[in-house]
Design a protein around this motif. Structure first.
Motif, PDB file in Angstrom:
ATOM      1  N   ILE A  95      39.655  18.708 -65.064  1.00 14.70           N
ATOM      2  CA  ILE A  95      38.854  19.026 -63.879  1.00 14.70           C
ATOM      3  C   ILE A  95      37.379  18.734 -64.140  1.00 14.70           C
ATOM      4  O   ILE A  95      36.683  18.142 -63.296  1.00 14.70           O
ATOM      5  CB  ILE A  95      39.073  20.496 -63.484  1.00 14.70           C
ATOM      6  N   LEU A  96      36.884  19.127 -65.313  1.00 16.21           N
ATOM      7  CA  LEU A  96      35.482  18.878 -65.640  1.00 16.21           C
ATOM      8  C   LEU A  96      35.185  17.383 -65.730  1.00 16.21           C
ATOM      9  O   LEU A  96      34.128  16.925 -65.283  1.00 16.21           O
ATOM     10  CB  LEU A  96      35.131  19.568 -66.964  1.00 16.21           C
ATOM     11  N   PHE A  97      36.113  16.637 -66.319  1.00 13.42           N
ATOM     12  CA  PHE A  97      35.908  15.195 -66.445  1.00 13.42           C
ATOM     13  C   PHE A  97      35.780  14.545 -65.071  1.00 13.42           C
ATOM     14  O   PHE A  97      34.893  13.709 -64.850  1.00 13.42           O
ATOM     15  CB  PHE A  97      37.066  14.568 -67.223  1.00 13.42           C
ATOM     16  N   LEU A  98      36.655  14.911 -64.150  1.00 11.17           N
ATOM     17  CA  LEU A  98      36.608  14.316 -62.813  1.00 11.17           C
ATOM     18  C   LEU A  98      35.342  14.714 -62.071  1.00 11.17           C
ATOM     19  O   LEU A  98      34.853  13.966 -61.222  1.00 11.17           O
ATOM     20  CB  LEU A  98      37.841  14.739 -62.012  1.00 11.17           C
ATOM     21  N   PHE A  99      34.788  15.877 -62.375  1.00 13.30           N
ATOM     22  CA  PHE A  99      33.529  16.299 -61.767  1.00 13.30           C
ATOM     23  C   PHE A  99      32.338  15.502 -62.305  1.00 13.30           C
ATOM     24  O   PHE A  99      31.442  15.122 -61.544  1.00 13.30           O
ATOM     25  CB  PHE A  99      33.278  17.787 -62.035  1.00 13.30           C
ATOM     26  N   PHE A 100      32.323  15.230 -63.613  1.00 13.56           N
ATOM     27  CA  PHE A 100      31.084  14.774 -64.261  1.00 13.56           C
ATOM     28  C   PHE A 100      31.096  13.351 -64.791  1.00 13.56           C
ATOM     29  O   PHE A 100      30.036  12.833 -65.140  1.00 13.56           O
ATOM     30  CB  PHE A 100      30.751  15.719 -65.424  1.00 13.56           C
ATOM     31  N   GLU A 101      32.252  12.702 -64.901  1.00 16.07           N
ATOM     32  CA  GLU A 101      32.305  11.380 -65.519  1.00 16.07           C
ATOM     33  C   GLU A 101      32.816  10.313 -64.548  1.00 16.07           C
ATOM     34  O   GLU A 101      33.728  10.593 -63.757  1.00 16.07           O
ATOM     35  CB  GLU A 101      33.207  11.414 -66.751  1.00 16.07           C
ATOM     36  N   PRO A 102      32.299   9.079 -64.629  1.00 14.33           N
ATOM     37  CA  PRO A 102      31.177   8.644 -65.488  1.00 14.33           C
ATOM     38  C   PRO A 102      29.814   9.022 -64.915  1.00 14.33           C
ATOM     39  O   PRO A 102      28.802   8.792 -65.548  1.00 14.33           O
ATOM     40  CB  PRO A 102      31.351   7.127 -65.531  1.00 14.33           C
ATOM     41  N   ARG A 103      29.804   9.579 -63.694  1.00 14.00           N
ATOM     42  CA  ARG A 103      28.594  10.170 -63.135  1.00 14.00           C
ATOM     43  C   ARG A 103      29.024  11.391 -62.348  1.00 14.00           C
ATOM     44  O   ARG A 103      30.185  11.514 -61.946  1.00 14.00           O
ATOM     45  CB  ARG A 103      27.846   9.179 -62.228  1.00 14.00           C
ATOM     46  N   ALA A 104      28.115  12.332 -62.157  1.00 12.66           N
ATOM     47  CA  ALA A 104      28.450  13.549 -61.420  1.00 12.66           C
ATOM     48  C   ALA A 104      28.987  13.184 -60.036  1.00 12.66           C
ATOM     49  O   ALA A 104      28.451  12.296 -59.356  1.00 12.66           O
ATOM     50  CB  ALA A 104      27.224  14.440 -61.304  1.00 12.66           C
ATOM     51  N   LEU A 105      30.041  13.849 -59.635  1.00 13.12           N
ATOM     52  CA  LEU A 105      30.727  13.483 -58.396  1.00 13.12           C
ATOM     53  C   LEU A 105      29.806  13.574 -57.184  1.00 13.12           C
ATOM     54  O   LEU A 105      29.891  12.757 -56.269  1.00 13.12           O
ATOM     55  CB  LEU A 105      31.945  14.390 -58.208  1.00 13.12           C
ATOM     56  N   TRP A 106      28.908  14.565 -57.174  1.00 11.50           N
ATOM     57  CA  TRP A 106      28.029  14.722 -56.016  1.00 11.50           C
ATOM     58  C   TRP A 106      26.959  13.648 -55.937  1.00 11.50           C
ATOM     59  O   TRP A 106      26.258  13.553 -54.936  1.00 11.50           O
ATOM     60  CB  TRP A 106      27.378  16.101 -56.049  1.00 11.50           C
ATOM     61  N   ARG A 107      26.835  12.824 -56.979  1.00  7.55           N
ATOM     62  CA  ARG A 107      25.883  11.707 -56.939  1.00  7.55           C
ATOM     63  C   ARG A 107      26.453  10.509 -56.204  1.00  7.55           C
ATOM     64  O   ARG A 107      25.737   9.544 -55.944  1.00  7.55           O
ATOM     65  CB  ARG A 107      25.509  11.283 -58.364  1.00  7.55           C
TER      66      ARG A 107
END
Length: 242
Positions: free
Chosen positions: A180-192
Motif C-alpha cells: 500500500i505504501l509503495f503504491l502511494f509513494f513510488e515512483p512519485r507520490a500519488l497525489w502529484r
C-alpha cells in the motif's frame, strides 16, 4: 519531426496508464485490508443471535475456526454484509459441534458462504498473510492479484525514489502494508499525478528498510489488537441504521 521529439508524446499515455494502474491496485488493497481487519475484529454476539440472523436470511458469510483433525469448533464468525462481522462469545475452549453453532438448511432463509479454517491460520502474524485470507469470496482473488502485481511492479522499478528495492522488499514482506505504501509513494507520490517530484534527500537502504519494516509490523499489530477496528465497525453499524 526528429525521433527524440516523439519520445515525450509516446510516453505520456504510458504514464497515464501506469498512474491508473496504481490507483486501481491501491483501491483494491485498501478495500481488501478493510474487510480483513473488520472480519478479524468482530463484535460479540450469542449463538442465539447467530441462529436468529440465519433464520432471517441476514447471514452472508460464516467462518468456523477449528483446532485441526479433531474438528472441534474454536471460533465462529459470521457477517451480515461485507463490513459487519460478529462472533459467538464464550468460545475460549475447544467446543464439540453444538446444534446452535451449526447451520440447519431447513431453517435458513438463504444459504450463506461457509468456510472452515484452522485457528492458527485465523491469527495475524509477523508476515503479510492478510492479502491471501480476505474472507469475502468475490474480493479475495482480486486482493491476491493486486498484491502480487504491486510486488512485480516494485521489483521492476529500476530506482525507487524513497528506498532501494531491498528496502521495499522488507516493507512488502515483514512490513505488512508495504504494498500500500509503495503504491502511494513510488515512483512519485500519488497525489502529484504526472507532475515532477524531487528525489528523496536520502534513499533508505535495505538494512534500514528491514528495521523500518519490523517497526511498521509492530505498529500494525498494535493497532490490530487495540480494538480500534471494532470501534470502526460499531460506527459503521450506527451509520447503517441512520
Amino acid at each position: 519531426m526528429h525521433p527524440h521529439q516523439e519520445t515525450p508524446v509516446l510516453r505520456e499515455p504510458v504514464r497515464i496508464a501506469g498512474l491508473w494502474v496504481r490507483v486501481i491496485l491501491l483501491v483494491v488493497l485498501l478495500w481488501g485490508g478493510l474487510l480483513t481487519v473488520l472480519s478479524a475484529n468482530p463484535r460479540d454476539r450469542s449463538a442465539a443471535d447467530f441462529q436468529a440472523a440465519l433464520r432471517a436470511g441476514q447471514v452472508t458469510y460464516v467462518i468456523y475456526e477449528h483446532g485441526g483433525e479433531d474438528g472441534d469448533v474454536r471460533g465462529l464468525r459470521w457477517s451480515t454484509g461485507s463490513l459487519f462481522w460478529y462472533r459467538v462469545k464464550g468460545l475460549t475452549e475447544p467446543t464439540r459441534r453444538r446444534p446452535d453453532l451449526m447451520i440447519d438448511p431447513g431453517t435458513t432463509a438463504s444459504r450463506p458462504v461457509v468456510r472452515w479454517v484452522s485457528s492458527k491460520d485465523a491469527r495475524f502474524g509477523p508476515f503479510p498473510n492478510w492479502p491471501f485470507k480476505v474472507p469475502v469470496p468475490s474480493v479475495d482473488w482480486l486482493v491476491k492479484v493486486a498484491w502480487i502485481a504491486a510486488f512485480v511492479i516494485m521489483i521492476g522499478t529500476a530506482r525507487p525514489r524513497l528506498g532501494s528495492r531491498w528496502a521495499w522488499f522488507w516493507l512488502f514482506t515483514i512490513g505488512e502494508i508495504g504494498a500500500i505504501l509503495f503504491l502511494f509513494f513510488e515512483p512519485r507520490a500519488l497525489w502529484r499525478g504526472l507532475g515532477p517530484q524531487e528525489p528523496a534527500p536520502r534513499r533508505m537502504s535495505g538494512r534500514y528498510g528491514c528495521l523500518a519494516a519490523i517497526g511498521l509490523n509492530w505498529l500494525v499489530l498494535a493497532l490490530f489488537y487495540s480494538g480500534l477496528f471494532g470501534g470502526v465497525q460499531a460506527l459503521l453499524e450506527v451509520l447503517n441504521r441512520s
